[in-house]
Write an enzyme that holds these catalytic residues in place. Structure first.
Site, PDB file in Angstrom:
ATOM      1  N   ASP A  67       0.807  -1.214   0.000  1.00 54.65           N
ATOM      2  CA  ASP A  67       0.000   0.000   0.000  1.00 54.65           C
ATOM      3  C   ASP A  67       0.845   1.271   0.000  1.00 54.65           C
ATOM      4  OD1 ASP A  67       0.892  -0.531   2.581  1.00 54.65           O
ATOM      5  OD2 ASP A  67      -1.088  -1.037   3.333  1.00 54.65           O
ATOM      6  N   ASP A 136      -7.755  -3.268  14.295  1.00 50.99           N
ATOM      7  CA  ASP A 136      -9.128  -3.546  13.844  1.00 50.99           C
ATOM      8  C   ASP A 136      -9.180  -4.730  12.871  1.00 50.99           C
ATOM      9  OD1 ASP A 136      -7.971  -2.488  11.561  1.00 50.99           O
ATOM     10  OD2 ASP A 136      -9.405  -0.851  11.328  1.00 50.99           O
ATOM     11  N   HIS A 138      -7.364  -5.042  10.034  1.00 48.08           N
ATOM     12  CA  HIS A 138      -7.087  -4.778   8.612  1.00 48.08           C
ATOM     13  C   HIS A 138      -5.788  -5.446   8.158  1.00 48.08           C
ATOM     14  CE1 HIS A 138      -5.047  -0.722   9.811  1.00 48.08           C
ATOM     15  NE2 HIS A 138      -4.088  -1.561   9.474  1.00 48.08           N
ATOM     16  N   GLU A 143      -9.736  -2.206   5.217  1.00 50.64           N
ATOM     17  CA  GLU A 143     -10.365  -1.965   6.513  1.00 50.64           C
ATOM     18  C   GLU A 143     -11.581  -2.891   6.672  1.00 50.64           C
ATOM     19  OE1 GLU A 143      -8.853  -0.397   8.653  1.00 50.64           O
ATOM     20  OE2 GLU A 143      -8.124   1.590   8.059  1.00 50.64           O
TER      21      GLU A 143
END
Ligand code: F6R
Length: 262
Positions: A67, A136, A138, A143
């Site tokens: 990313d 979380d 990801h 996400e």
């Protein structure tokens, strides 16, 4: 999934580095998928050591990063291109033209994402993908609720991720880009092997949900339960919410040597 629990992040990273090194020795033109953030730093330091002290050769290796932030030029202090150059690429003998990071400044983002996918295919696909995990759940910047079929595309970061990453921007959340380009979950699942690293107590819930919870888009990393070759390297604190730790240690300690770093 194979779960490798080590006493600390350094030991877990060294074990992960042995897997990467074995692949690169067996397949000198291997294609590696790489991650940024705090977690893979010890892995990259160990790969640099293996290069400098044991001659691990990256001259034919190709890499694709997961990313990049939208809007950051490659030379920006917090761009993932710069992170990779400084923390791995410059200290080893990889050819810079064989390293790929999504283009955060692309004028036509969908076309640039499609070209990134195409470049992975043309390189022969990713042999081994390195992953961190967000608190979380990801992976890459996929996400919660990201499609398991997703490919490289633009995503909006959650407020939680923006706040978490503000530490790299002098604690100033307003400086953290809200958009990124990330490989999709489908892209990650196409890698022939996935190795995830997770360290620290703030990852413990996500690690437990990923490994022992239901497979669900709300916990993106849980998709790895469907991957035929996924390894998760954790330290003691990140493993603290797992139920079957005794079993995972029993499996790892009982492995024959030939299988250990494969
Ligand atoms: C980074 C990436 C992210 C990180 C995750 C954990 O390329 O893809 O998924 O792996 O946000 O970040 P750290 O390691 O900083 O806790």
């Amino acid at each position: 999934m194979e779960i490798i629990i080590k006493e600390n992040g350094q030991a877990a990273s060294e074990a992960a580095a042995r897997v990467v090194a074995r692949l690169v020795r067996e397949k000198p033109n291997a294609v590696l998928g790489l991650a940024t953030g705090s977690t893979p730093l010890m892995l990259y330091r160990e790969l640099i050591r293996l290069h400098q002290e044991e001659g691990l050769d990256f001259s034919q290796v190709t890499t694709f990063n997961l990313d990049e932030y939208v809007g950051l030029p490659p030379e920006h202090e917090q761009s993932y291109r710069r992170f990779m150059n400084e923390n791995l690429f410059e200290p080893i003998n990889i050819k810079m033209e064989n390293t790929h990071v999504p283009d955060g400044l692309a004028a036509d983002i969908p076309a640039s994402c499609a070209a990134y996918e195409q470049a992975i295919v043309e390189a022969g696909g990713i042999d081994l993908q390195v992953l961190g995990i967000g608190s979380d759940g990801h992976v890459g910047f996929n996400e919660p609720t990201s499609s398991f079929a997703s490919r490289t595309r633009i995503k909006t970061l959650t407020q939680q991720t923006v706040a978490h990453n503000a530490r790299f921007f002098a604690g100033d959340e307003s400086q953290v880009p809200h958009h990124c380009i990330t490989m999709g979950i489908g892209t990650i699942m196409d890698a022939r092997m996935n190795i995830m690293l997770a360290f620290g107590a703030n990852k413990a819930d996500a690690v437990a949900a990923t490994i022992e919870g239901p497979v669900a888009a709300i916990m993106p990393a849980s998709v790895l339960q469907h991957h035929p070759r996924a390894k998760v390297f954790v330290d003691e604190t990140a493993s603290s919410r797992l139920r079957l730790t005794d079993y995972y240690r029993w499996v790892y300690n009982g492995k024959p040597d030939w299988q250990r770093d494969a």
